[in-house]
Write a protein that holds these residues in place. Structure first.
Motif, mmCIF file in Angstrom:
data_model
loop_
_atom_site.group_PDB
_atom_site.id
_atom_site.type_symbol
_atom_site.label_atom_id
_atom_site.label_comp_id
_atom_site.label_asym_id
_atom_site.label_seq_id
_atom_site.Cartn_x
_atom_site.Cartn_y
_atom_site.Cartn_z
ATOM 1 N N ASP A 181 0.776 -0.763 0.212
ATOM 2 C CA ASP A 181 -0.249 -0.358 -0.527
ATOM 3 C C ASP A 181 0.584 0.903 0.063
ATOM 4 O O ASP A 181 0.749 2.402 -0.394
ATOM 5 N N THR A 182 1.641 1.320 0.708
ATOM 6 C CA THR A 182 2.946 2.242 0.780
ATOM 7 C C THR A 182 3.632 2.377 -0.826
ATOM 8 O O THR A 182 3.732 3.124 -0.635
ATOM 9 N N SER A 200 0.872 4.048 -2.845
ATOM 10 C CA SER A 200 0.465 5.197 -2.161
ATOM 11 C C SER A 200 1.901 6.001 -3.441
ATOM 12 O O SER A 200 1.601 7.355 -3.750
ATOM 13 N N ALA A 208 -3.990 8.102 -10.026
ATOM 14 C CA ALA A 208 -5.107 7.446 -9.302
ATOM 15 C C ALA A 208 -6.517 6.938 -10.135
ATOM 16 O O ALA A 208 -7.252 6.255 -9.431
#
Length: 562
Positions: free
Chosen positions: A340-341, A344, A353
């Motif tokens: 997830d990091t 992002s 996005a």
């Protein structure tokens, strides 16, 4: 010579002589070694068998350590037991010194006496003295010593059985007498008496079978399930290989070409019925069960433990499974957080996005609400059929007045593709229609061969000529693509062309001036040999006729010896 283990380490010279002696014994030039009893020892026996261990080594070559020792099995018999209740003789009349003070027997002392303790022992009363017991020295072996039924007399069970049978017979007789003593013949009263007799409290030592049947439901829940057994050592329930009521694996499909069954391990890895879905089959193979349920999770955990141990971490699944499970859970959590990091950070740096919020692929390419109903012949009755995928090249586009697309016709004579509307083999040519088809047939090789120098036919015979040329062209195609070679089978010869071919063959032989054997040395060659054009059936037949007209050199031969 003593063995090496008894005398210690051999010198170099002794070791060499020992090796030479062993080689000579194996070759048969030296006598074999003898053991302590004078029996020869096979020199080909390996050393690890012939050499005795240090605790059995006597210093001499021997094979007694490999032989079974001779034991006395007389004391190891299971039937060797004492005679229960045997007496040495009649009882004594007076008390004897050293006898039991309680019963007066010489077999034991007062502290070992098994009789009822008397108020006044036999030592003081000299009455009711017991006979002496027979003292036997029974030497039991390993098995007899641990046999819990050793010394049991099976005849004792018959006595107990007879006792139970007598009590049951007396109880049954008592019930019959109670029923017979009833003054009424009412069936309800008889049933009431029988029920009351069953409800009576029975003896605690001898319960009836009805009580045992009533207690079966009490212990039904504690009974073992079908196909399971309780391991007394580990206190866990162990499932058997299969329930006996189930069909065996090798009986599901009797085809010998089906899945392989290993009788030693009782395993069948593949599915015996391949045309049945694994979810619907009774047995889908051991591999299906091996990779179903929690088995993949255990494999992932084992793989994580191996990889962690390879990187220097102290993780072992079997030694500490709880630690491995916790570390694996932490590893998966950190992996998801890192993913997830990373996602992002990439979106923050490069953007995009908004493209991740589209509909899932399963919804975009899955089922739709379009309803289409078809007939038996495959035609659409209701709804709209899904559009078929089209090629990037133009389809169903007719150019240059053509009514067929390029490649809709194949010329078997030349092996080329063309248009079906005009039989033209030139790409992007202008369509000539029926005239183009007739021109293509007229320009074929077979038509040119069949053409003579006669004047052209009238217009009324054009259709007939076209049909005949089409049939001749078909025969030529069959001749070229059939398995028959030229000159074989049923051949139709043109008499005019045959006569012309015969005259040409005669002229060729006249120009040659020699036989056919010297034909290869001449510069003038016929069309048959030169191969400048396709040989026809008439030319081949003329060549054969010329060969038959040649005089036979053995026709006028006369044997002078006769």
């Amino acid at each position: 010579m003593a063995s090496s283990s008894a005398v210690g380490k051999l010198s170099r010279e002794e070791f060499r002589r020992q090796k030479d002696l062993d080689a000579a014994r194996k070759a048969g030039t030296a006598p074999a070694a003898l053991d302590e009893e004078g029996r020869p020892i096979n020199p080909h026996i390996p050393q690890y068998i012939s050499q005795a261990p240090w605790y059995l080594d006597t210093g001499a070559p021997s094979l007694n350590h490999q032989r079974r020792p001779e034991y006395d099995d007389s004391s190891n018999k299971l039937d060797n037991w004492y005679d229960r209740g045997a007496k040495a003789g009649p009882a004594a009349k007076k008390y004897r010194k050293g006898a039991c003070e309680n019963c007066g027997s010489m077999s034991h002392k007062k502290q070992d006496c098994l009789d009822r303790p008397r108020k006044k022992g036999a030592k003081f009363t000299n009455k009711n003295i017991e006979a002496d017991d027979v003292i036997q020295e029974v030497a039991t072996g390993y098995d007899a010593k641990r046999d819990r039924w050793n010394g049991y007399d099976p005849a004792e069970h018959k006595r107990v059985y007879d006792e139970y049978a007598a009590i049951e017979a007396a109880r049954q007789k008592l019930r019959e007498e109670e029923i017979d003593n009833q003054t009424t013949t009412d069936l309800a009263a008889v049933r009431k008496v029988a029920k009351a007799s069953k409800a009576e409290k029975t003896d605690a030592d001898f319960g009836s079978s009805e009580d045992e049947d009533a207690d079966e439901d009490k212990y039904a829940d504690a009974a073992d399930a079908v196909g399971q057994k309780l391991d007394a050592k580990t206190r866990i329930t162990v499932r058997n290989l299969r329930i006996r009521e189930d069909t065996a694996k090798y009986l599901i499909n009797l085809d010998p070409e089906s899945a392989y069954y290993d009788p030693k391990t009782r395993s069948m890895r593949d599915a015996p019925l391949r045309n049945v879905a694994p979810e619907d089959a009774k047995f889908a193979g051991d591999n299906f069960f091996r990779y179903s349920g929690e088995a993949p999770d255990v494999q992932d955990l084992q793989l994580f433990a191996w990889q962690a141990a390879a990187r220097g971490n102290d993780v072992h699944l079997n030694a500490n499974p709880t630690q491995g499970e916790l570390l694996h859970y932490e590893f998966k959590q950190k992996k998801e957080d890192l993913k997830d990091t990373t996602k992002s950070s990439i979106l923050a740096k490069y953007g995009g996005a908004e493209y991740l919020d589209s509909a899932p692929r399963e919804l975009r390419q899955g089922q739709t609400e379009n309803y289409v109903e078809y007939s038996r012949t495959g035609q659409v009755i209701r709804g709209r059929e899904k559009a078929k995928a089209r090629s990037k090249y133009p389809e169903d586009v007719y150019v240059n007045n053509h009514t067929g697309v390029w490649g809709s016709w194949y010329d078997t004579a030349t092996g080329s593709w063309g248009y079906a509307c005009c039989h033209s083999t030139l790409h992007l040519s202008y369509c000539a229609g029926l005239a183009g088809i007739e021109a293509a047939e007229a320009s074929s090789a077979q038509t040119l061969l069949n053409t003579t120098l006669e004047p052209p036919p009238p217009a009324a015979q054009i259709d007939k000529t076209a049909s005949e040329s089409r049939e001749a062209r078909t025969e030529k195609i069959d001749q070229n693509y059939s398995k028959k070679r030229i000159g074989e089978g049923d051949v139709k010869l043109d008499q005019n062309r045959l006569a012309q071919a015969v005259s040409e063959e005669k002229k060729r032989k006249a120009r040659g001036g020699k036989d056919d054997e010297d034909r290869s040395s001449k510069k003038v060659k016929s069309s048959l040999e030169s191969g400048s054009h396709e040989v026809t059936e008439e030319e081949l037949e003329a060549y054969r006729m010329s060969r038959r007209m040649t005089e036979d050199p053995m026709a006028n031969y006369v044997d002078e010896d006769l």
